[in-house]
Design a protein around this motif. Structure first.
Motif, PDB file in Angstrom:
ATOM      1  N   GLU A 276      -4.582 -13.194 -28.493  1.00  0.00           N
ATOM      2  CA  GLU A 276      -3.585 -14.253 -28.622  1.00  0.00           C
ATOM      3  C   GLU A 276      -4.020 -15.562 -27.979  1.00  0.00           C
ATOM      4  O   GLU A 276      -3.620 -16.646 -28.432  1.00  0.00           O
ATOM      5  N   ASN A 277      -4.816 -15.486 -26.931  1.00  0.00           N
ATOM      6  CA  ASN A 277      -5.086 -16.688 -26.138  1.00  0.00           C
ATOM      7  C   ASN A 277      -6.554 -17.091 -26.015  1.00  0.00           C
ATOM      8  O   ASN A 277      -6.830 -18.209 -25.591  1.00  0.00           O
ATOM      9  N   HIS A 278      -7.468 -16.204 -26.365  1.00  0.00           N
ATOM     10  CA  HIS A 278      -8.869 -16.590 -26.256  1.00  0.00           C
ATOM     11  C   HIS A 278      -9.350 -17.175 -27.587  1.00  0.00           C
ATOM     12  O   HIS A 278      -9.153 -16.573 -28.646  1.00  0.00           O
ATOM     13  N   PRO A 279     -10.018 -18.339 -27.577  1.00  0.00           N
ATOM     14  CA  PRO A 279     -10.408 -18.994 -28.830  1.00  0.00           C
ATOM     15  C   PRO A 279     -11.385 -18.193 -29.680  1.00  0.00           C
ATOM     16  O   PRO A 279     -11.468 -18.400 -30.888  1.00  0.00           O
TER      17      PRO A 279
ATOM     18  N   LYS B 294      -4.735 -12.887 -19.170  1.00  0.00           N
ATOM     19  CA  LYS B 294      -4.532 -13.921 -20.179  1.00  0.00           C
ATOM     20  C   LYS B 294      -5.819 -14.700 -20.425  1.00  0.00           C
ATOM     21  O   LYS B 294      -6.466 -15.184 -19.498  1.00  0.00           O
ATOM     22  N   GLY B 295      -6.194 -14.807 -21.687  1.00  0.00           N
ATOM     23  CA  GLY B 295      -7.374 -15.567 -22.073  1.00  0.00           C
ATOM     24  C   GLY B 295      -8.686 -14.895 -21.737  1.00  0.00           C
ATOM     25  O   GLY B 295      -9.731 -15.553 -21.717  1.00  0.00           O
ATOM     26  N   SER B 296      -8.674 -13.588 -21.501  1.00  0.00           N
ATOM     27  CA  SER B 296      -9.889 -12.898 -21.043  1.00  0.00           C
ATOM     28  C   SER B 296     -10.723 -12.349 -22.196  1.00  0.00           C
ATOM     29  O   SER B 296     -10.222 -12.016 -23.266  1.00  0.00           O
ATOM     30  N   ASN B 297     -12.018 -12.228 -21.893  1.00  0.00           N
ATOM     31  CA  ASN B 297     -13.021 -11.780 -22.853  1.00  0.00           C
ATOM     32  C   ASN B 297     -13.974 -10.834 -22.143  1.00  0.00           C
ATOM     33  O   ASN B 297     -14.384 -11.075 -21.008  1.00  0.00           O
ATOM     34  N   SER B 298     -14.311  -9.731 -22.791  1.00  0.00           N
ATOM     35  CA  SER B 298     -15.330  -8.810 -22.296  1.00  0.00           C
ATOM     36  C   SER B 298     -15.814  -8.013 -23.495  1.00  0.00           C
ATOM     37  O   SER B 298     -15.583  -8.404 -24.646  1.00  0.00           O
TER      38      SER B 298
ATOM     39  N   PRO C  29      -0.699  -6.202 -25.983  1.00  0.00           N
ATOM     40  CA  PRO C  29      -0.664  -7.513 -25.304  1.00  0.00           C
ATOM     41  C   PRO C  29      -1.346  -7.466 -23.936  1.00  0.00           C
ATOM     42  O   PRO C  29      -1.599  -6.391 -23.371  1.00  0.00           O
ATOM     43  N   ILE C  30      -1.615  -8.643 -23.399  1.00  0.00           N
ATOM     44  CA  ILE C  30      -2.257  -8.746 -22.085  1.00  0.00           C
ATOM     45  C   ILE C  30      -1.467  -7.957 -21.038  1.00  0.00           C
ATOM     46  O   ILE C  30      -0.255  -7.884 -21.076  1.00  0.00           O
ATOM     47  N   GLY C  31      -2.216  -7.352 -20.131  1.00  0.00           N
ATOM     48  CA  GLY C  31      -1.610  -6.600 -19.054  1.00  0.00           C
ATOM     49  C   GLY C  31      -1.268  -5.167 -19.400  1.00  0.00           C
ATOM     50  O   GLY C  31      -0.908  -4.383 -18.515  1.00  0.00           O
TER      51      GLY C  31
ATOM     52  N   VAL D 107     -10.974  -8.443 -16.240  1.00  0.00           N
ATOM     53  CA  VAL D 107     -10.827  -7.298 -17.142  1.00  0.00           C
ATOM     54  C   VAL D 107     -10.892  -6.027 -16.300  1.00  0.00           C
ATOM     55  O   VAL D 107     -11.578  -5.987 -15.273  1.00  0.00           O
ATOM     56  N   TRP D 108     -10.171  -4.979 -16.738  1.00  0.00           N
ATOM     57  CA  TRP D 108     -10.128  -3.711 -16.024  1.00  0.00           C
ATOM     58  C   TRP D 108     -10.490  -2.570 -16.972  1.00  0.00           C
ATOM     59  O   TRP D 108     -10.093  -2.579 -18.155  1.00  0.00           O
ATOM     60  N   TYR D 109     -11.201  -1.550 -16.428  1.00  0.00           N
ATOM     61  CA  TYR D 109     -11.558  -0.351 -17.180  1.00  0.00           C
ATOM     62  C   TYR D 109     -11.224   0.890 -16.340  1.00  0.00           C
ATOM     63  O   TYR D 109     -11.355   0.868 -15.112  1.00  0.00           O
ATOM     64  N   ARG D 110     -10.828   1.964 -17.008  1.00  0.00           N
ATOM     65  CA  ARG D 110     -10.536   3.209 -16.306  1.00  0.00           C
ATOM     66  C   ARG D 110     -10.672   4.392 -17.281  1.00  0.00           C
ATOM     67  O   ARG D 110     -10.909   4.201 -18.474  1.00  0.00           O
ATOM     68  N   ASN D 111     -10.518   5.626 -16.728  1.00  0.00           N
ATOM     69  CA  ASN D 111     -10.589   6.857 -17.531  1.00  0.00           C
ATOM     70  C   ASN D 111     -11.815   6.843 -18.438  1.00  0.00           C
ATOM     71  O   ASN D 111     -11.715   7.008 -19.671  1.00  0.00           O
TER      72      ASN D 111
END
Length: 287
Positions: free
Chosen positions: A167-170, A132-136, A198-200, A276-280
């Motif tokens: 939705e949540n980051h300005p 929630k509220g994350s940026n990358s 959505p988040i998650g 934040v998460w990254y994969r594949n």
């Protein structure tokens, strides 16, 4: 390594005063234009840090090369560093940046993460999810740059595929027409349609770079962004962005000539101080 001369506005003013003794200097329009151009070109150099041999990474029958094995940081390091910053961890088969709340590369053990090989023409695939509220962001055509004795941010040389909780980051409401929302070319072209999950939830992203044509994808086989590097249209976009010549001359020069002489660069993930998460993560090199 490219190196150019930079005169700050203050320095240029001192030279003007000393030449004119407080009176207006007699210069031609051509000379004034040349001085303005010179003043807007900062001094910088490219760093020379370790890279990896791509042939050592597994490739499938279709040419896709696995860049992350889910267990180790083999091939990865920090931007402007020789080691992986401690804020980046392997979490259940993913690359995870642990949120510091300290903003862009603000944590002592933070900083952006890059795969230590320069790519020119390719398709790059990855999956990502945010808290929630994350940026990358996913940065590409990165050059490792020093100026005035300091390592400069990765994003001043690299276009950015935005990764964001819309939705949540300005930041999602800043910029213009949504050009800072997920999968957009950050601060320049909004992703259309905007179909981030959505988040998650996991999103599937893809970036194609081929002879100057760049395409972003998100959760679809249809492009959400398309543009062309090294063209008048690219210059116009930079002129109207936060990286314009008058606002950020070093970023302007680097982005205008994105990829440098060889038209290639690193690919990396941004530490913006959030979870934040990254994969594949894989790539197909295009001839």
């Amino acid at each position: 390594m490219k190196k150019s001369v930079f005169l700050s506005g203050a320095a240029a003013l001192m030279i003007f005063a000393s030449c004119g003794g407080g009176q207006k200097a007699e210069t031609s329009t051509t000379e004034e234009a040349a001085a303005t151009t010179e003043a807007a070109t900062p001094e910088y150099k490219l760093m020379d840090l370790p890279t990896v041999d791509l042939s050592q990474f597994p490739k499938d029958d279709e040419g896709w090369i696995t860049l992350f094995d889910g267990k180790t940081f083999n091939g990865w390091r920090g931007y402007g560093k020789t080691e992986v910053p401690g804020a980046w961890v392997i979490d259940n088969g993913t690359i995870h940046i642990t949120g510091s709340g300290a903003g862009e590369a603000g944590a002592p053990n933070g900083g952006d993460l890059i795969f230590a090989h320069k790519f020119g023409n390719y398709e790059f695939e990855f999956e990502w999810k945010v808290d929630k509220g994350s940026n990358s962001g996913v940065l590409y055509m990165i050059q490792e740059v020093e100026s005035n004795g300091e390592v400069q941010p990765s994003y001043i040389s690299a276009p950015e595929y935005q990764v964001l909780d819309n939705e949540n980051h300005p930041d999602a409401k800043l910029g213009k027409d949504g050009n800072r929302q997920s999968s957009s070319l950050y601060d320049m072209i909004p992703a259309k349609p905007q179909n981030a999950k959505p988040i998650g939830e996991w999103n599937k992203g893809k970036i194609m770079v081929y002879k100057g044509t760049v395409v972003h994808y998100l959760n679809s086989d249809s492009p959400v962004v398309e543009y062309h590097l090294w063209t008048p249209a690219w210059k116009e976009m930079l002129d109207n962005s936060k990286f314009s010549k008058d606002k950020w001359p070093l970023a302007y020069e680097l982005l205008l000539n994105c990829g440098g002489e060889n038209k290639e660069g690193f690919i990396g993930f941004q530490d913006h101080g959030d979870n934040v998460w990254y994969r594949n993560i894989r790539i197909k090199v295009l001839d």
